[in-house]
Design a protein around this motif. Structure first.
Motif, mmCIF file in Angstrom:
data_model
loop_
_atom_site.group_PDB
_atom_site.id
_atom_site.type_symbol
_atom_site.label_atom_id
_atom_site.label_comp_id
_atom_site.label_asym_id
_atom_site.label_seq_id
_atom_site.Cartn_x
_atom_site.Cartn_y
_atom_site.Cartn_z
ATOM 1 N N TYR A 1 1.002 -1.067 0.052
ATOM 2 C CA TYR A 1 -0.130 -0.048 -0.185
ATOM 3 C C TYR A 1 0.830 1.061 -0.104
ATOM 4 O O TYR A 1 1.963 1.319 0.664
ATOM 5 C CB TYR A 1 -1.008 -0.026 1.203
ATOM 6 C CG TYR A 1 -1.430 1.436 1.537
ATOM 7 C CD1 TYR A 1 -1.071 2.112 2.506
ATOM 8 C CD2 TYR A 1 -2.630 1.696 0.902
ATOM 9 C CE1 TYR A 1 -1.629 3.381 2.819
ATOM 10 C CE2 TYR A 1 -3.164 2.819 1.229
ATOM 11 C CZ TYR A 1 -2.814 3.713 2.010
ATOM 12 O OH TYR A 1 -3.224 4.960 2.214
ATOM 13 N N ASP B 1 0.981 5.492 0.668
ATOM 14 C CA ASP B 1 0.291 6.493 1.111
ATOM 15 C C ASP B 1 0.291 7.583 -0.119
ATOM 16 O O ASP B 1 1.287 8.093 -0.528
ATOM 17 C CB ASP B 1 1.003 7.026 2.356
ATOM 18 C CG ASP B 1 0.164 8.113 2.890
ATOM 19 O OD1 ASP B 1 -0.180 8.117 4.309
ATOM 20 O OD2 ASP B 1 -0.011 9.250 2.544
ATOM 21 N N THR C 1 2.454 10.811 1.598
ATOM 22 C CA THR C 1 3.701 11.028 2.165
ATOM 23 C C THR C 1 4.573 10.160 1.199
ATOM 24 O O THR C 1 5.782 10.093 1.238
ATOM 25 C CB THR C 1 3.617 10.249 3.417
ATOM 26 O OG1 THR C 1 3.289 8.982 3.411
ATOM 27 C CG2 THR C 1 3.147 11.174 4.394
#
Length: 807
Positions: A303, A305, A308
């Motif tokens: 995954y 983000d 970020t």
């Protein structure tokens, strides 16, 4: 001394012979062991046809053809044992079924089938390795058939747009891919060099884009492998030219390399990416995402983000599943149109000893019939463990209290067989659990279960709750009314438990049973097809058959006794003089000299009903003008007699109106007219010739009718009493059924004696129709028939109390 010396020489020679024999046996065993431990190698191309020659395995192993069968020559495969086979007649190893190297070994450079050749007497084990050679049977395949690319018209020349390459399941030269691009004045193809670890493939902008001139550009990318003949694959590239943002995000590096141990928990940080954009505001605000070309297994494991740029673990990382992951990442700004930058993250997975035994159910023979014999094979179970040595040695056990057992048939193979007889009606499904445990310390184990369904066999017949039912139905029921419902239960399942009902046809008098009743094949409801007549049919007894839909079908019968209850549907019929006793007036001459109580004539009537509905009473209607008549009528006898002595004041012509009424609910009536002629005492009280002849005929007819009526009523009453006694006995020995109620308290009914005997029976029953409580009483009797010479009125006899029994 010589003798002793000779003895020593002989003993010494015998010892030397024994040592020599031991040495020969040792050499023979050593030669056999060396021969048995040898290894033979063959090669065969994949996709070879059935029967393709592989090698003379018996000859190469030094075995004689004649000894293959006696020594139980057999071949066991450590992988799939049905790919190769040996002809025991000529000792040739040949291809038995299709061999797909990609299915067998994936992309591994080396692919071999390991065979163990075992012979007995003495036991020898040979190891044979058959190398599967790759052929060019897989074309290059792109991730999709079309890829959409969005490019700003302001992109500078020599800008690179990465593309996802094709994959080829073959190996070696057959998987060596080259790429070509359809002719285009705007783009050229950047081909990866073979020295690069990550093959970079992309489009390079060679001519400035102009959205107004060319808003869309169609390209075709072709991948060709190095096989002979070559195989190709294509993907269509649709380049959409966009206006706006002219600076794309740029990552610090185009390639990031990360090492990650397997079995790390979810949420573990893999790497934090950073990209920069020279634009300001929204055009320089970057969001991170995986490329649309990313493989599904990568997207399920990681995954990113979007804010970020941190890539984290979100799925189970398993070294045995994949040793590395290639993650394509895009950095997209928020300009209009958005621009993107790309980088690649290579994740190397480190191995950890974490493998448990793996079980697989093969060749499931389900469901299993409940009549299957003991020893029937239900399933073939294969077990494996990716570990090695003791940690990879697996044993299997079965859950207790199941009628099955495990039989070891071959290395790492077990058969699940039936150990005892089955009964689906007792247990229809078994959850069988198999536990595989390796030999490690501590050991690891795995449990798998299989649901064993027991299929039904038609071994149960439909069963009724009781063998016989008694039903009471009032006569004159509406046609097609529901009178009863039969129901049979079959312990089997599905078609074997699907019960259908039918009549067991028979004759009822001159007619077929099916003209009276019918039964619904599915619901079991019994219908009366026509109005029933108690006077015609008092008891209808028949059988209903219940049959299931199994093969062969099974069935059973139930008996229904339908009692037709009488209703007051017949009015009293007068027996008067005339042809056939038809309607008319009764004429009689009476002498004026008769005294009180003299019987002058008698009104006779019959009722086709039974019981109280046929019990008749007679009433003398008042004369016109309210004059008191000198005559009266017997309440139950119908005899007309004088109440006093006649005198001259009485009219010479007397007209009497007699009302005949039964005891039904409601009562039905008939009216008889009696004409009396009063004559002086000097005249003989003769009846006119016509009247006397008619009276004599009527009297004779009445005698005959009463005789037959007495015989019929006695027979029917006897049959009814016998039936009621049998029914009461059955009711006492069997549980209550739908057709009757429990016994009630006996009561007494008193009435005047009007015949030879009287009987009252009270029933409770279910009837076809009718509102309110059913008729309670049923009385059968035979009236007294006096002689024609009766001279005086019969006085009421002493009242008899008849026991009224409740059913």
């Amino acid at each position: 001394m010589r003798t002793k010396h000779c003895g020593l020489e002989m003993e010494f020679s015998w010892a030397i012979g024994q040592e020599y024999r031991r040495l020969l046996l040792s050499l023979l065993f050593l030669s056999t062991w060396k021969a048995g431990s040898g290894q033979v190698r063959y090669s065969v191309p994949e996709e070879a046809k059935h029967g393709t020659f592989v090698g003379r395995i018996a000859q190469d192993l030094g075995l004689e053809l004649a000894e293959l069968v006696p020594r139980l020559f057999r071949v066991a495969s450590k992988g799939r044992g049905d790919l190769l086979e040996v002809n025991l007649q000529n000792g040739i190893l040949f291809v038995n079924s299709r061999i797909d190297r990609e299915e067998l070994c994936g992309r591994s450079a080396e692919c071999s089938i390991h065979l163990e050749v075992i012979v007995d007497r003495p036991l020898q084990v040979f190891h044979v390795e058959v190398e599967v050679k790759d052929i060019n049977d897989n074309p290059p395949v792109f991730p999709g058939t079309q890829k959409n690319l969005f490019m700003a018209e302001s992109r500078p020349l020599d800008s690179r747009f990465p593309l996802e390459g094709a994959s080829d399941a073959d190996i070696g030269a057959n998987a060596l891919l080259t790429y070509t691009l359809s002719p285009s004045e705007y783009f050229s193809l950047e081909k990866p060099s073979y020295e690069e670890r990550v093959k970079r493939l992309g489009l390079v902008l060679r001519k400035p884009l102009d959205r107004e001139e060319a808003p869309e550009i169609f390209l075709v990318l072709t991948a060709s492998d190095g096989g002979k003949p070559k195989l190709t694959g294509t993907v269509q590239l649709l380049v959409k030219v966009l206006d706006a943002n002219d600076n794309a995000p740029v990552f610090d590096r185009t390639l990031y390399e990360v090492k990650l141990q397997e079995n790390v928990p979810n949420g573990t940080l893999v790497i934090k990416l950073n990209a920069s954009d020279l634009d300001e505001g929204l055009n320089g605000n970057i969001t991170y995402s995986f490329s649309t070309d990313i493989l599904p297994n990568v997207q399920s494991k990681f995954y990113i983000d979007p804010i970020t740029g941190e890539i984290m673990v979100k799925g189970y990382i398993d070294f045995e599943e994949s040793k590395s992951y290639e993650i394509l990442v895009e950095g997209i700004d928020k300009g209009q149109p958005p621009l993107s930058g790309h980088c690649t993250v290579m994740v190397e997975v480190g191995d950890t000893n974490d493998n448990v035994p793996v079980m697989e159910f093969k060749s499931l023979s389900l469901p299993i019939r409940e009549d299957a014999p003991v020893g029937t094979v239900i399933a073939l179970i294969s077990v494996s463990d990716l570990d090695s040595s003791v940690n990879g040695q697996v044993t299997c056990t079965l859950s207790p209290s199941v009628p099955f057992r495990l039989v070891s048939t071959f290395k790492n193979y077990y058969s699940l067989v039936l150990d005892s007889a089955l009964d689906r009606e007792s247990v229809a499904n078994y959850e069988v659990g198999v536990t595989a445990r390796d030999g490690g310390s501590p050991s690891l184990s795995a449990t798998a279960s299989v649901s064993v369904e027991v299929s039904d066999v038609n071994d149960n017949t439909p069963a009724f709750a009781q063998p016989e039912y008694t039903v009471f139905v009032k006569e004159n029921n509406p046609p097609g009314c529901h009178i009863f419902t039969v129901s049979a239960r079959d312990a089997d399942a599905q078609e074997n438990a699907l019960v259908s009902y039918s009549l067991v046809e028979r004759r009822v008098g001159e007619r077929a049973l099916s003209s009276y009743v019918s039964v619904h094949a599915e619901s079991g409801k019994v219908y009366a097809l026509q109005p029933l007549d108690h006077e015609e049919l008092e008891l209808l007894q028949f059988q209903v058959s219940a049959r299931d839909a199994g093969v062969p079908p099974l069935g059973s019968n139930v008996t229904l006794q339908v009692f037709v209850l009488d209703e007051n549907d017949n009015a009293p019929a007068l027996l008067l003089p005339g042809p056939g006793g038809g309607a008319g007036a009764l004429s009689q001459r009476v002498a004026r000299s008769v005294g009180a109580g003299h019987v002058v004539t008698k009104v006779r009537a019959v009722d086709a009903d039974s019981g109280y509905n046929a019990w008749l009473s007679y009433e003398l209607q008042p004369a016109a003008g309210g004059a008191r008549s000198p005559f009266r009528v017997g309440l139950y006898t119908g005899e007309i007699s004088t109440t006093r002595a006649l005198d001259e004041a009485d009219a010479p012509r007397q007209r009497l109106l007699v009302l005949v009424k039964d005891h039904g609910e409601p009562a039905l009536t008939a009216t008889a007219t009696v004409l009396l002629s009063l004559e002086d005492s000097g005249q003989a009280p003769k009846v006119s010739s016509r009247a006397s002849t008619g009276a004599a005929g009527a009297e004779a007819a009445l005698v005959d009718v009463n005789v037959y009526l007495i015989i019929a009523i006695c027979a029917v009453s006897s049959l009814l009493v016998l039936t009621l006694l049998l029914y009461t006995a059955l009711r006492c020995s069997a549980p209550p059924s739908e057709g009757a109620c429990g016994p009630g308290k006996p009561t007494l009914v008193c009435s005047s004696a009007v015949g030879s005997w009287s009987y009252s029976q009270q029933r409770r029953q279910r009837v076809c129709s009718g509102e309110g409580p059913p008729k309670a009483d049923l009385m059968a009797f035979s009236p007294s028939v006096p002689d024609s010479g009766d001279r005086e009125d019969q006085q009421p006899a002493t009242e008899d109390c008849l026991s009224k029994v409740s059913l």
